[in-house]
Design a protein around this motif. Sequence first.
Motif, PDB file in Angstrom:
ATOM      1  N   VAL A  62       0.833  -1.205   0.000  1.00  0.00           N
ATOM      2  CA  VAL A  62       0.000   0.000   0.000  1.00  0.00           C
ATOM      3  C   VAL A  62       0.864   1.250   0.000  1.00  0.00           C
ATOM      4  O   VAL A  62       0.619   2.199  -0.753  1.00  0.00           O
ATOM      5  CB  VAL A  62      -0.950  -0.001   1.218  1.00  0.00           C
ATOM      6  CG1 VAL A  62      -1.759   1.294   1.268  1.00  0.00           C
ATOM      7  CG2 VAL A  62      -1.874  -1.202   1.167  1.00  0.00           C
ATOM      8  N   ASP A  63       1.893   1.257   0.837  1.00  0.00           N
ATOM      9  CA  ASP A  63       2.780   2.418   0.913  1.00  0.00           C
ATOM     10  C   ASP A  63       3.457   2.674  -0.429  1.00  0.00           C
ATOM     11  O   ASP A  63       3.573   3.822  -0.867  1.00  0.00           O
ATOM     12  CB  ASP A  63       3.828   2.198   2.002  1.00  0.00           C
ATOM     13  CG  ASP A  63       4.732   3.407   2.191  1.00  0.00           C
ATOM     14  OD1 ASP A  63       4.268   4.405   2.777  1.00  0.00           O
ATOM     15  OD2 ASP A  63       5.891   3.361   1.758  1.00  0.00           O
ATOM     16  N   PHE A  64       3.906   1.603  -1.117  1.00  0.00           N
ATOM     17  CA  PHE A  64       4.557   1.772  -2.416  1.00  0.00           C
ATOM     18  C   PHE A  64       3.582   2.338  -3.445  1.00  0.00           C
ATOM     19  O   PHE A  64       3.883   3.319  -4.136  1.00  0.00           O
ATOM     20  CB  PHE A  64       5.105   0.434  -2.910  1.00  0.00           C
ATOM     21  CG  PHE A  64       5.639   0.495  -4.313  1.00  0.00           C
ATOM     22  CD1 PHE A  64       6.918   0.964  -4.565  1.00  0.00           C
ATOM     23  CD2 PHE A  64       4.855   0.111  -5.395  1.00  0.00           C
ATOM     24  CE1 PHE A  64       7.410   1.045  -5.862  1.00  0.00           C
ATOM     25  CE2 PHE A  64       5.329   0.184  -6.697  1.00  0.00           C
ATOM     26  CZ  PHE A  64       6.611   0.655  -6.928  1.00  0.00           C
ATOM     27  N   GLN A  65       2.409   1.731  -3.560  1.00  0.00           N
ATOM     28  CA  GLN A  65       1.458   2.134  -4.597  1.00  0.00           C
ATOM     29  C   GLN A  65       0.951   3.563  -4.384  1.00  0.00           C
ATOM     30  O   GLN A  65       0.814   4.331  -5.343  1.00  0.00           O
ATOM     31  CB  GLN A  65       0.271   1.165  -4.621  1.00  0.00           C
ATOM     32  CG  GLN A  65       0.610  -0.261  -4.992  1.00  0.00           C
ATOM     33  CD  GLN A  65       0.968  -0.421  -6.453  1.00  0.00           C
ATOM     34  OE1 GLN A  65       0.783   0.477  -7.269  1.00  0.00           O
ATOM     35  NE2 GLN A  65       1.500  -1.584  -6.803  1.00  0.00           N
ATOM     36  N   GLU A  86      10.525  -1.746  -1.108  1.00  0.00           N
ATOM     37  CA  GLU A  86       9.143  -2.229  -1.132  1.00  0.00           C
ATOM     38  C   GLU A  86       8.822  -2.921  -2.449  1.00  0.00           C
ATOM     39  O   GLU A  86       8.099  -3.932  -2.476  1.00  0.00           O
ATOM     40  CB  GLU A  86       8.190  -1.060  -0.895  1.00  0.00           C
ATOM     41  CG  GLU A  86       8.200  -0.535   0.527  1.00  0.00           C
ATOM     42  CD  GLU A  86       7.415   0.752   0.683  1.00  0.00           C
ATOM     43  OE1 GLU A  86       7.021   1.074   1.823  1.00  0.00           O
ATOM     44  OE2 GLU A  86       7.200   1.456  -0.328  1.00  0.00           O
ATOM     45  N   ALA A  87       9.334  -2.385  -3.555  1.00  0.00           N
ATOM     46  CA  ALA A  87       9.088  -3.000  -4.861  1.00  0.00           C
ATOM     47  C   ALA A  87       9.692  -4.397  -4.926  1.00  0.00           C
ATOM     48  O   ALA A  87       9.070  -5.340  -5.429  1.00  0.00           O
ATOM     49  CB  ALA A  87       9.656  -2.120  -5.973  1.00  0.00           C
ATOM     50  N   MET A  88      10.908  -4.557  -4.418  1.00  0.00           N
ATOM     51  CA  MET A  88      11.525  -5.881  -4.398  1.00  0.00           C
ATOM     52  C   MET A  88      10.771  -6.827  -3.464  1.00  0.00           C
ATOM     53  O   MET A  88      10.669  -8.028  -3.721  1.00  0.00           O
ATOM     54  CB  MET A  88      12.990  -5.768  -3.969  1.00  0.00           C
ATOM     55  CG  MET A  88      13.885  -5.118  -5.001  1.00  0.00           C
ATOM     56  SD  MET A  88      15.651  -5.194  -4.574  1.00  0.00           S
ATOM     57  CE  MET A  88      15.751  -3.869  -3.349  1.00  0.00           C
ATOM     58  N   PHE A 137      10.937 -10.534  -4.809  1.00  0.00           N
ATOM     59  CA  PHE A 137      12.234 -10.963  -4.293  1.00  0.00           C
ATOM     60  C   PHE A 137      12.154 -10.940  -2.767  1.00  0.00           C
ATOM     61  O   PHE A 137      12.448  -9.928  -2.138  1.00  0.00           O
ATOM     62  CB  PHE A 137      13.345 -10.034  -4.789  1.00  0.00           C
ATOM     63  CG  PHE A 137      13.541 -10.052  -6.281  1.00  0.00           C
ATOM     64  CD1 PHE A 137      14.320 -11.032  -6.872  1.00  0.00           C
ATOM     65  CD2 PHE A 137      12.943  -9.097  -7.083  1.00  0.00           C
ATOM     66  CE1 PHE A 137      14.505 -11.054  -8.253  1.00  0.00           C
ATOM     67  CE2 PHE A 137      13.123  -9.111  -8.457  1.00  0.00           C
ATOM     68  CZ  PHE A 137      13.905 -10.096  -9.045  1.00  0.00           C
ATOM     69  N   ASN A 138      11.715 -12.056  -2.193  1.00  0.00           N
ATOM     70  CA  ASN A 138      11.600 -12.092  -0.734  1.00  0.00           C
ATOM     71  C   ASN A 138      12.983 -12.217  -0.096  1.00  0.00           C
ATOM     72  O   ASN A 138      14.004 -12.289  -0.789  1.00  0.00           O
ATOM     73  CB  ASN A 138      10.673 -13.236  -0.294  1.00  0.00           C
ATOM     74  CG  ASN A 138      11.137 -14.585  -0.821  1.00  0.00           C
ATOM     75  OD1 ASN A 138      12.331 -14.829  -0.952  1.00  0.00           O
ATOM     76  ND2 ASN A 138      10.193 -15.455  -1.134  1.00  0.00           N
ATOM     77  N   ASP A 139      13.005 -12.258   1.230  1.00  0.00           N
ATOM     78  CA  ASP A 139      14.285 -12.266   1.937  1.00  0.00           C
ATOM     79  C   ASP A 139      15.033 -13.580   1.782  1.00  0.00           C
ATOM     80  O   ASP A 139      16.203 -13.673   2.181  1.00  0.00           O
ATOM     81  CB  ASP A 139      14.058 -11.965   3.424  1.00  0.00           C
ATOM     82  CG  ASP A 139      13.694 -10.511   3.660  1.00  0.00           C
ATOM     83  OD1 ASP A 139      13.911  -9.700   2.750  1.00  0.00           O
ATOM     84  OD2 ASP A 139      13.179 -10.194   4.755  1.00  0.00           O
ATOM     85  N   THR A 140      14.385 -14.608   1.237  1.00  0.00           N
ATOM     86  CA  THR A 140      15.087 -15.856   0.938  1.00  0.00           C
ATOM     87  C   THR A 140      15.817 -15.752  -0.394  1.00  0.00           C
ATOM     88  O   THR A 140      16.939 -16.233  -0.546  1.00  0.00           O
ATOM     89  CB  THR A 140      14.097 -17.033   0.892  1.00  0.00           C
ATOM     90  OG1 THR A 140      13.395 -17.106   2.136  1.00  0.00           O
ATOM     91  CG2 THR A 140      14.820 -18.348   0.655  1.00  0.00           C
ATOM     92  N   THR A 141      15.164 -15.093  -1.368  1.00  0.00           N
ATOM     93  CA  THR A 141      15.783 -14.912  -2.683  1.00  0.00           C
ATOM     94  C   THR A 141      16.890 -13.864  -2.626  1.00  0.00           C
ATOM     95  O   THR A 141      18.000 -14.092  -3.110  1.00  0.00           O
ATOM     96  CB  THR A 141      14.713 -14.491  -3.705  1.00  0.00           C
ATOM     97  OG1 THR A 141      13.645 -15.440  -3.695  1.00  0.00           O
ATOM     98  CG2 THR A 141      15.294 -14.418  -5.104  1.00  0.00           C
ATOM     99  N   LEU A 142      16.566 -12.710  -2.077  1.00  0.00           N
ATOM    100  CA  LEU A 142      17.545 -11.646  -1.865  1.00  0.00           C
ATOM    101  C   LEU A 142      17.472 -11.240  -0.400  1.00  0.00           C
ATOM    102  O   LEU A 142      16.429 -10.772   0.064  1.00  0.00           O
ATOM    103  CB  LEU A 142      17.249 -10.436  -2.761  1.00  0.00           C
ATOM    104  CG  LEU A 142      17.448 -10.600  -4.265  1.00  0.00           C
ATOM    105  CD1 LEU A 142      17.007  -9.329  -5.001  1.00  0.00           C
ATOM    106  CD2 LEU A 142      18.899 -10.915  -4.604  1.00  0.00           C
TER     107      LEU A 142
END
Length: 275
Positions: free
Chosen positions: A93-96, A194-196, A206-211
């Motif tokens: 929500v904050d990003f959009q 937030e976008a990632m 890109f969650n914290d497991t991916t990045l």
Amino acid sequence: MTRFTAWRRRSWAGYAVMLAALVAIGVIYAGLSPATDTAEATGTQAQAQDLAKGRELFNQNCASCHGLNAEGTKDEKGNQLSPSLIGVGAASVDFQVSTGRMPAMTYGAQVPQKKVVAPFDDPENIEAVAAYVQSLGGGPGVPEVPEGGDIALGGKLWRTNCAQCHNFTGQGGALTGGKYAPDLQDTTPVQIYEAMLTGPQAMPVFNDTTLTPHDKASIIKFIETVRAEPNPGGNGLGRIGPVSEGLVVWLVGIGLLVFCAMWITAKKPKKLKKS
């Protein structure tokens, strides 16, 4: 035998001492705990007021598309018009909203970034709506960008995961179906994070497991470093190197030579007079 000793030997003396000790503990506790209880009550009341404010703002500005309960809306054929916001989290929500993409003015292949309009030009209103949506079903909260970050690592991760859509320097680029990867020149570190984290529109998550958070901080550091670099030639030409520069040379340089050649050959020589 003193009077105190005689009193202490009575059968009810032990109960009286225990009762006095309990009363003393209660008085001490009552004297120390009101400030804490009041602070907790005040915090709970403030949180309830923020959620009420967020719900009101949501009903006024978002419910017409996303539904009164944030369940999303569909057209007569059952096609999704606006997605459900249950579980998307405050970060989405904050990003959009902070990038002006929401509230959306029209439907299309992709919602463009635009100037933030009232009432969301006030960051407190964005925070209130984000907290309200967060309360509906959880999801990623608004992140704090970690300190530091490795520029070299960020550049490597950027070229591996991001450059094919956003360009090598974050200038953006076209995608299929009328979609595009946006320019990142005016985005804040929190918005990039937030976008990632949420994967808006055509972007993958890109969650914290991916990045890891350190990886994300490194990518942000790389973007900030690259976009702060000057353009020695004056115009960056998209900052994609010899591709755009070669195109300019072809269109301007060779095009000018071709025009001059055509202009010279277009002049007809005068006929020589007969002697």
